[in-house]
Design a protein around this motif. Structure first.
Motif, PDB file in Angstrom:
ATOM      1  N   ASP A 116       0.856  -1.192   0.000  1.00 31.04           N
ATOM      2  CA  ASP A 116       0.000   0.000   0.000  1.00 31.04           C
ATOM      3  C   ASP A 116       0.892   1.241   0.000  1.00 31.04           C
ATOM      4  O   ASP A 116       1.321   1.731   1.054  1.00 31.04           O
ATOM      5  CB  ASP A 116      -0.899  -0.012   1.243  1.00 31.04           C
ATOM      6  N   SER A 118       2.311   4.911  -0.034  1.00 31.96           N
ATOM      7  CA  SER A 118       1.829   6.150   0.573  1.00 31.96           C
ATOM      8  C   SER A 118       3.000   7.108   0.759  1.00 31.96           C
ATOM      9  O   SER A 118       4.092   6.688   1.148  1.00 31.96           O
ATOM     10  CB  SER A 118       1.180   5.863   1.934  1.00 31.96           C
ATOM     11  N   TRP A 120       3.423   9.023   3.078  1.00 33.63           N
ATOM     12  CA  TRP A 120       3.698   9.152   4.509  1.00 33.63           C
ATOM     13  C   TRP A 120       4.556   8.017   5.049  1.00 33.63           C
ATOM     14  O   TRP A 120       4.854   8.001   6.254  1.00 33.63           O
ATOM     15  CB  TRP A 120       2.382   9.218   5.281  1.00 33.63           C
TER      16      TRP A 120
END
Length: 530
Positions: A116, A118, A120
């Motif tokens: 996943d 991201s 961040w």
């Protein structure tokens, strides 16, 4: 013990001690470059999986900002530690960083198992910036280390060995990176960690076999130079005091000094003493400084052989912007990056038109990398040392921009992929094998401040700013392939013209500095013989 005749033909009359020295340095460079080229293909893959490919342009822009505080930290370390300890500290720090990264990549939550993507996820950014900065800082540190302990004549013979070691690493590193399915990405990162730790061990071995003897010799030379400087200053002070007393006409000054020359006792008439107290000392000091400034041109000041660096985080940047010779090195080190960025984009755009599938396009780029590094290895092994010894540095500095100009003209006349591919392979190979060692030799007759602090700004900050400049030139042209090929080549030719001018200036200044440096070395050798 004589070296084989083939080695003499390729590398000149290397002594056995020089062969040992440059052989160890070549092994160090092999591990540095091999580790970097092993990590480099993994960098984008890790970032793509963890952060996302759409954030890659932001990473490239941020790396330009991240490198500045790293340069300042590097400059501070240069002030605090000796040169070989810098290698220990910085290489060990990167080995620890990449070991932690490899362990985190194995984690099912923050590692590669979590697909996943991201922005961040900090691990992807840290990995990207770590590998990017490793390629800049450690390579720059290595060449600074080499320049601090190598003479110009020895470098012409031995730098080719070092470059050859690096080229072998640049071939084996990415070749090993193709085995990700078998060895896994974290496993390959651990392999790179072992290569970096090997650099630390080789540096320690180099110091025990070669470096410590060089340090002892340098310490004795420094002590003798300081004694000579003190004696010269004492004699100069005595002459100025006599001149002052004579000009005043107030009696005859009586100057005496003890046998060691460590103390001076000056006896003047009462009026002379009174005037000396009220301001003659300042006058004498300013006159001495003025005489020194008249004797030392800016270039010559840069070339003074100071044994220690000047404390300060911005010393390197200040020297860079105030010394024309150093600005010339900055030009030689960065202009080719501007031109190279334009040509690299031309080739990739043409390749994208021919190879539509990602697999075919990746295979093309891999073939380009193998061809470039193989050519560089052949030139470094067979031609670098010979060209430097035969033609000299001034001519070698001009060969590369002339070749770039010729290639750009060929691309302008025949803008097809095969021509651009051959042009890029030739230029990249010549750059790694001839231009890079030539520009590294420009630091030889300079001070430690230049070798370590100025060089860090040129290599780390300058390289990235040059690539950013090339990208800015390409951006308005990339919408049209035809415009990119023709206008891009013309703009690049303009940069080459500037490059040639800078290369001529720097080559002439290097000759002056190196002649003075060799004269100083000859004087030191005569003094040591006495």
């Amino acid at each position: 013990m004589a070296l084989p005749s083939m080695c003499k033909l390729l590398y000149g009359d290397l002594s056995v001690q020089e062969a040992k020295k440059f052989g160890l340095l070549a092994l160090m460079f092999f591990n540095i470059i091999g580790s970097y080229w092993l990590l480099r293909p993994l960098k984008d893959g890790i970032f793509y999986t963890i952060v996302g490919l759409e954030y890659l342009p932001y990473a490239k822009m941020l790396s330009f900002i991240v490198i500045v505080p790293l340069i300042l930290v590097y400059s501070k370390l240069v002030d605090l530690y000796s040169k070989h300890w810098l290698v220990y500290i910085i290489a060990s720090s990167y080995a620890a960083l990449f070991a932690i990264v490899a362990l985190l990549l194995l984690s099912p939550t923050v590692g590669l198992a979590n697909t996943d993507a991201s922005p961040w996820r900090v691990l992807g950014w840290v990995t990207y910036f770590g590998i990017e900065s490793y390629g800049s800082i450690v390579v720059a540190l290595f060449w600074s280390f080499v320049a601090s302990c190598t003479s110009s004549g020895s470098a012409k013979k031995g730098y080719a060995l070092i470059v050859t070691g690096g080229q072998i690493g640049s071939i084996l590193g990415p070749s090993l990176a193709t085995q990700t399915a078998t060895l896994t990405i974290p496993g390959l990162v651990f392999v790179a960690v072992m290569g970096i730790l090997t650099v630390v061990l080789l540096t320690n071995y180099y110091m025990t076999q070669v470096g410590n003897a060089e340090l002892d010799s340098a310490a004795k030379e420094e002590a003798r130079e300081e004694a000579e400087e003190q004696a010269n200053e004492a004699a100069k002070y005595q002459r100025l005091q006599r001149k002052t007393a004579a000009d005043m006409g107030e009696g005859e000054g009586e100057i005496s000094a003890d046998d060691s020359g460590d103390s001076l006792s000056v006896s003047l008439s009462s009026e002379a003493k009174s005037l000396s107290v009220s301001g003659d000392d300042d006058t004498l000091e300013s006159e001495r400084e003025r005489a020194d400034d008249e004797r030392d041109t800016p270039v010559k000041k840069t070339a003074k052989r100071n044994k220690k660096t000047t404390p300060g985080l911005l010393v390197g940047l200040r020297l860079l912007v105030t010394q024309r010779y150093l600005l010339g090195i900055f030009g030689i080190s960065t202009i080719y990056e501007v031109v190279g960025t334009i040509m690299d984009y031309q080739m990739k755009m043409l390749a994208k038109e021919v190879y539509s599938s990602p697999a075919a396009y990746t295979s093309f780029l891999a073939s380009f990398g193998v061809a470039t590094n193989t050519l560089s290895f052949c030139i470094a092994l067979l031609g670098t040392s010979y060209l430097m010894r035969t033609l000299g540095l001034r001519v070698c500095l001009l060969i590369y921009p002339c070749a770039v100009g010729a290639v750009l003209f060929a691309v302008f006349m025949f803008p097809v992929l095969s021509v651009v591919f051959l042009a890029q392979v030739s230029l990249k190979g010549l750059s790694y094998a001839l231009n890079n060692p030539s520009k590294e030799m420009l630091y030889l007759p300079t001070s430690p401040d230049v070798k370590f602090k100025v060089k860090s700004w040129i290599d780390m900050f300058g390289g990235r700013s040059a690539k950013a400049t090339g990208a800015m030139i390409v951006t308005p042209l990339k919408q049209s392939l035809e415009r990119l090929l023709y206008m891009g080549s013309l703009l690049a030719l303009g940069w080459v013209a500037l490059w040639l001018f800078v290369a001529v200036y720097v080559g002439n200044q290097f000759t002056i500095l190196n002649r003075e440096h060799e004269a100083e070395e000859a004087e030191r050798a005569k003094a040591a013989a006495k």
